[in-house]
Design a protein around this motif. Structure first.
Motif, PDB file in Angstrom:
ATOM      1  N   ALA A 185      -3.312   2.446  -8.209  1.00  0.00           N
ATOM      2  CA  ALA A 185      -4.483   2.638  -7.351  1.00  0.00           C
ATOM      3  C   ALA A 185      -5.153   1.296  -7.067  1.00  0.00           C
ATOM      4  O   ALA A 185      -5.576   1.030  -5.943  1.00  0.00           O
ATOM      5  CB  ALA A 185      -5.461   3.598  -8.001  1.00  0.00           C
ATOM      6  N   GLY A 186      -5.232   0.442  -8.062  1.00  0.00           N
ATOM      7  CA  GLY A 186      -5.781  -0.896  -7.852  1.00  0.00           C
ATOM      8  C   GLY A 186      -4.930  -1.721  -6.923  1.00  0.00           C
ATOM      9  O   GLY A 186      -5.438  -2.481  -6.098  1.00  0.00           O
ATOM     10  N   ASN A 244      -5.650  -0.587  -3.419  1.00  0.00           N
ATOM     11  CA  ASN A 244      -6.921  -1.128  -2.931  1.00  0.00           C
ATOM     12  C   ASN A 244      -6.792  -2.592  -2.532  1.00  0.00           C
ATOM     13  O   ASN A 244      -7.370  -3.028  -1.532  1.00  0.00           O
ATOM     14  CB  ASN A 244      -8.014  -0.971  -3.986  1.00  0.00           C
ATOM     15  N   TRP A 257       0.821  -1.208   0.000  1.00  0.00           N
ATOM     16  CA  TRP A 257       0.000   0.000   0.000  1.00  0.00           C
ATOM     17  C   TRP A 257       0.854   1.257   0.000  1.00  0.00           C
ATOM     18  O   TRP A 257       0.594   2.203  -0.742  1.00  0.00           O
ATOM     19  CB  TRP A 257      -0.935  -0.020   1.202  1.00  0.00           C
ATOM     20  N   THR A 287       0.982   3.853  -3.052  1.00  0.00           N
ATOM     21  CA  THR A 287       0.652   5.257  -2.842  1.00  0.00           C
ATOM     22  C   THR A 287       1.764   6.161  -3.351  1.00  0.00           C
ATOM     23  O   THR A 287       1.499   7.175  -4.012  1.00  0.00           O
ATOM     24  CB  THR A 287       0.396   5.516  -1.344  1.00  0.00           C
ATOM     25  N   VAL A 316      -5.100  -2.690   0.851  1.00  0.00           N
ATOM     26  CA  VAL A 316      -6.003  -2.351   1.961  1.00  0.00           C
ATOM     27  C   VAL A 316      -6.844  -3.575   2.336  1.00  0.00           C
ATOM     28  O   VAL A 316      -7.086  -3.827   3.519  1.00  0.00           O
ATOM     29  CB  VAL A 316      -6.888  -1.145   1.584  1.00  0.00           C
ATOM     30  N   GLY A 317      -7.245  -4.349   1.356  1.00  0.00           N
ATOM     31  CA  GLY A 317      -7.963  -5.598   1.636  1.00  0.00           C
ATOM     32  C   GLY A 317      -7.107  -6.579   2.418  1.00  0.00           C
ATOM     33  O   GLY A 317      -7.601  -7.277   3.305  1.00  0.00           O
TER      34      GLY A 317
END
Length: 73
Positions: free
Chosen positions: A47-48, A51, A30, A34, A54-55
């Motif tokens: 960005a994917g 995400n 992440w 970023t 984060v999962g």
């Protein structure tokens, strides 16, 4: 949620530990995603990737809840 499922917590601990390791990997991914998306905003894949990371960070809580729900009262 009932309070009669202490075994689900104990049985789920090894799997939650593995999920915790994956969440640390997810946190690193992440941060890298970023930074890459800030350096090059045209990279939509970063960005994917963020995400997905984060999962992975949320995974230990999901694993523990799933195990606790599997144990009947």
């Amino acid at each position: 949620m009932g309070d009669c499922r202490p075994l689900g917590f104990l049985i789920g601990l090894p799997f939650a530990f593995l999920a915790l390791i994956l969440s640390v990997v997810g946190a690193i991914v992440w941060i890298l995603g970023t930074v890459l998306s800030c350096l090059c905003p045209c990279c939509i894949c970063c960005a994917g990737l963020a995400n997905l990371a984060v999962g992975l960070v949320k995974m230990p809580i999901k694993v523990m809840r799933w195990f606790i729900e599997q144990i009947p009262c």
